[in-house]
Scaffold this motif. Structure first.
Motif, PDB file in Angstrom:
ATOM      1  N   ALA A   2       0.816  -1.202   0.000  1.00  0.00           N
ATOM      2  CA  ALA A   2       0.000   0.000   0.000  1.00  0.00           C
ATOM      3  C   ALA A   2       0.858   1.263   0.000  1.00  0.00           C
ATOM      4  O   ALA A   2       2.063   1.214   0.240  1.00  0.00           O
ATOM      5  CB  ALA A   2      -0.912  -0.003   1.218  1.00  0.00           C
ATOM      6  N   SER A   3       0.191   2.384  -0.268  1.00  0.00           N
ATOM      7  CA  SER A   3       0.845   3.692  -0.292  1.00  0.00           C
ATOM      8  C   SER A   3       0.000   4.712   0.459  1.00  0.00           C
ATOM      9  O   SER A   3      -1.219   4.604   0.508  1.00  0.00           O
ATOM     10  CB  SER A   3       1.011   4.188  -1.728  1.00  0.00           C
ATOM     11  N   VAL A   4       0.668   5.697   1.008  1.00  0.00           N
ATOM     12  CA  VAL A   4       0.033   6.902   1.536  1.00  0.00           C
ATOM     13  C   VAL A   4       0.452   8.018   0.612  1.00  0.00           C
ATOM     14  O   VAL A   4       1.608   8.074   0.180  1.00  0.00           O
ATOM     15  CB  VAL A   4       0.506   7.221   2.975  1.00  0.00           C
ATOM     16  N   TYR A   5      -0.476   8.916   0.282  1.00  0.00           N
ATOM     17  CA  TYR A   5      -0.138   9.986  -0.639  1.00  0.00           C
ATOM     18  C   TYR A   5      -0.808  11.291  -0.223  1.00  0.00           C
ATOM     19  O   TYR A   5      -1.825  11.280   0.465  1.00  0.00           O
ATOM     20  CB  TYR A   5      -0.541   9.622  -2.071  1.00  0.00           C
ATOM     21  N   ILE A   6      -0.182  12.382  -0.631  1.00  0.00           N
ATOM     22  CA  ILE A   6      -0.744  13.709  -0.428  1.00  0.00           C
ATOM     23  C   ILE A   6      -0.758  14.393  -1.785  1.00  0.00           C
ATOM     24  O   ILE A   6       0.261  14.439  -2.474  1.00  0.00           O
ATOM     25  CB  ILE A   6       0.064  14.534   0.586  1.00  0.00           C
ATOM     26  N   LEU A   7      -1.926  14.895  -2.162  1.00  0.00           N
ATOM     27  CA  LEU A   7      -2.087  15.623  -3.415  1.00  0.00           C
ATOM     28  C   LEU A   7      -2.250  17.103  -3.104  1.00  0.00           C
ATOM     29  O   LEU A   7      -2.726  17.471  -2.028  1.00  0.00           O
ATOM     30  CB  LEU A   7      -3.336  15.135  -4.162  1.00  0.00           C
ATOM     31  N   PHE A   8      -1.881  17.951  -4.072  1.00  0.00           N
ATOM     32  CA  PHE A   8      -2.067  19.392  -3.917  1.00  0.00           C
ATOM     33  C   PHE A   8      -2.733  19.942  -5.162  1.00  0.00           C
ATOM     34  O   PHE A   8      -2.372  19.587  -6.284  1.00  0.00           O
ATOM     35  CB  PHE A   8      -0.735  20.109  -3.702  1.00  0.00           C
ATOM     36  N   SER A   9      -3.719  20.819  -4.969  1.00  0.00           N
ATOM     37  CA  SER A   9      -4.396  21.497  -6.066  1.00  0.00           C
ATOM     38  C   SER A   9      -4.099  22.989  -5.985  1.00  0.00           C
ATOM     39  O   SER A   9      -4.421  23.633  -4.975  1.00  0.00           O
ATOM     40  CB  SER A   9      -5.908  21.279  -5.984  1.00  0.00           C
ATOM     41  N   ARG A  14      -5.393  23.622  -1.798  1.00  0.00           N
ATOM     42  CA  ARG A  14      -5.692  22.660  -0.739  1.00  0.00           C
ATOM     43  C   ARG A  14      -4.913  21.372  -0.953  1.00  0.00           C
ATOM     44  O   ARG A  14      -4.538  21.031  -2.073  1.00  0.00           O
ATOM     45  CB  ARG A  14      -7.185  22.299  -0.740  1.00  0.00           C
ATOM     46  N   TYR A  15      -4.720  20.653   0.136  1.00  0.00           N
ATOM     47  CA  TYR A  15      -4.084  19.343   0.109  1.00  0.00           C
ATOM     48  C   TYR A  15      -5.143  18.272   0.336  1.00  0.00           C
ATOM     49  O   TYR A  15      -6.160  18.522   0.987  1.00  0.00           O
ATOM     50  CB  TYR A  15      -3.031  19.233   1.217  1.00  0.00           C
ATOM     51  N   TYR A  16      -4.872  17.088  -0.188  1.00  0.00           N
ATOM     52  CA  TYR A  16      -5.729  15.925   0.042  1.00  0.00           C
ATOM     53  C   TYR A  16      -4.838  14.756   0.409  1.00  0.00           C
ATOM     54  O   TYR A  16      -3.853  14.480  -0.279  1.00  0.00           O
ATOM     55  CB  TYR A  16      -6.546  15.586  -1.211  1.00  0.00           C
ATOM     56  N   THR A  17      -5.176  14.066   1.473  1.00  0.00           N
ATOM     57  CA  THR A  17      -4.400  12.920   1.937  1.00  0.00           C
ATOM     58  C   THR A  17      -5.222  11.655   1.746  1.00  0.00           C
ATOM     59  O   THR A  17      -6.417  11.637   2.055  1.00  0.00           O
ATOM     60  CB  THR A  17      -4.046  13.069   3.425  1.00  0.00           C
ATOM     61  N   GLY A  18      -4.566  10.610   1.250  1.00  0.00           N
ATOM     62  CA  GLY A  18      -5.257   9.343   1.062  1.00  0.00           C
ATOM     63  C   GLY A  18      -4.303   8.172   1.150  1.00  0.00           C
ATOM     64  O   GLY A  18      -3.086   8.340   1.255  1.00  0.00           O
ATOM     65  N   LEU A  65      -4.603   8.499   8.573  1.00  0.00           N
ATOM     66  CA  LEU A  65      -5.453   9.043   9.634  1.00  0.00           C
ATOM     67  C   LEU A  65      -4.673   9.974  10.559  1.00  0.00           C
ATOM     68  O   LEU A  65      -5.206  10.993  11.021  1.00  0.00           O
ATOM     69  CB  LEU A  65      -6.095   7.905  10.425  1.00  0.00           C
ATOM     70  N   HIS A  66      -3.411   9.658  10.816  1.00  0.00           N
ATOM     71  CA  HIS A  66      -2.581  10.537  11.646  1.00  0.00           C
ATOM     72  C   HIS A  66      -2.405  11.901  10.980  1.00  0.00           C
ATOM     73  O   HIS A  66      -2.563  12.940  11.625  1.00  0.00           O
ATOM     74  CB  HIS A  66      -1.216   9.897  11.907  1.00  0.00           C
ATOM     75  N   ILE A  67      -2.101  11.900   9.691  1.00  0.00           N
ATOM     76  CA  ILE A  67      -1.912  13.160   8.970  1.00  0.00           C
ATOM     77  C   ILE A  67      -3.212  13.963   8.977  1.00  0.00           C
ATOM     78  O   ILE A  67      -3.209  15.169   9.227  1.00  0.00           O
ATOM     79  CB  ILE A  67      -1.427  12.904   7.532  1.00  0.00           C
ATOM     80  N   LYS A  68      -4.329  13.303   8.716  1.00  0.00           N
ATOM     81  CA  LYS A  68      -5.617  14.003   8.706  1.00  0.00           C
ATOM     82  C   LYS A  68      -5.968  14.548  10.087  1.00  0.00           C
ATOM     83  O   LYS A  68      -6.539  15.629  10.205  1.00  0.00           O
ATOM     84  CB  LYS A  68      -6.716  13.071   8.210  1.00  0.00           C
ATOM     85  N   LYS A  69      -5.626  13.806  11.129  1.00  0.00           N
ATOM     86  CA  LYS A  69      -5.926  14.246  12.490  1.00  0.00           C
ATOM     87  C   LYS A  69      -5.144  15.506  12.854  1.00  0.00           C
ATOM     88  O   LYS A  69      -5.619  16.335  13.633  1.00  0.00           O
ATOM     89  CB  LYS A  69      -5.605  13.118  13.469  1.00  0.00           C
TER      90      LYS A  69
END
Length: 78
Positions: A2-9, A14-18, A65-69
């Motif tokens: 699996a991967s964790v990723y952060i996108l930026f627009s 804004r950033y999006y974490t998934g 979840l840690h990053i989002k928290k």
């Protein structure tokens, strides 16, 4: 694995974490707006800001979840 990723627009500034099992497929889904009611469907200029690969799926979800928290752009940039 699996991967964790952060996108930026830039459009949304804004950033999006998934997290996911197949990063390239998931990134394509975000860019193509496969899920029209999702947050990432609001923009089409998402760029990969950060990714961590080769994780167990449960570990990837915990990191996401840690990053989002943290709810902090400063945390993401650091």
């Amino acid at each position: 694995m699996a991967s964790v990723y952060i996108l930026f627009s830039k459009k949304l500034n804004r950033y999006y974490t998934g997290s996911c099992l197949d990063l390239s497929q998931r990134l394509d889904e975000h860019l193509q707006g496969v899920y029209p009611d999702s947050f990432t469907s609001k923009a089409t200029d998402w760029e990969l800001f950060l990714h961590i690969n080769d994780l167990a799926y449960q570990q990837a979800r915990q990191i996401e979840l840690h990053i989002k928290k943290m709810k902090s752009v400063i945390y993401i940039k650091n």
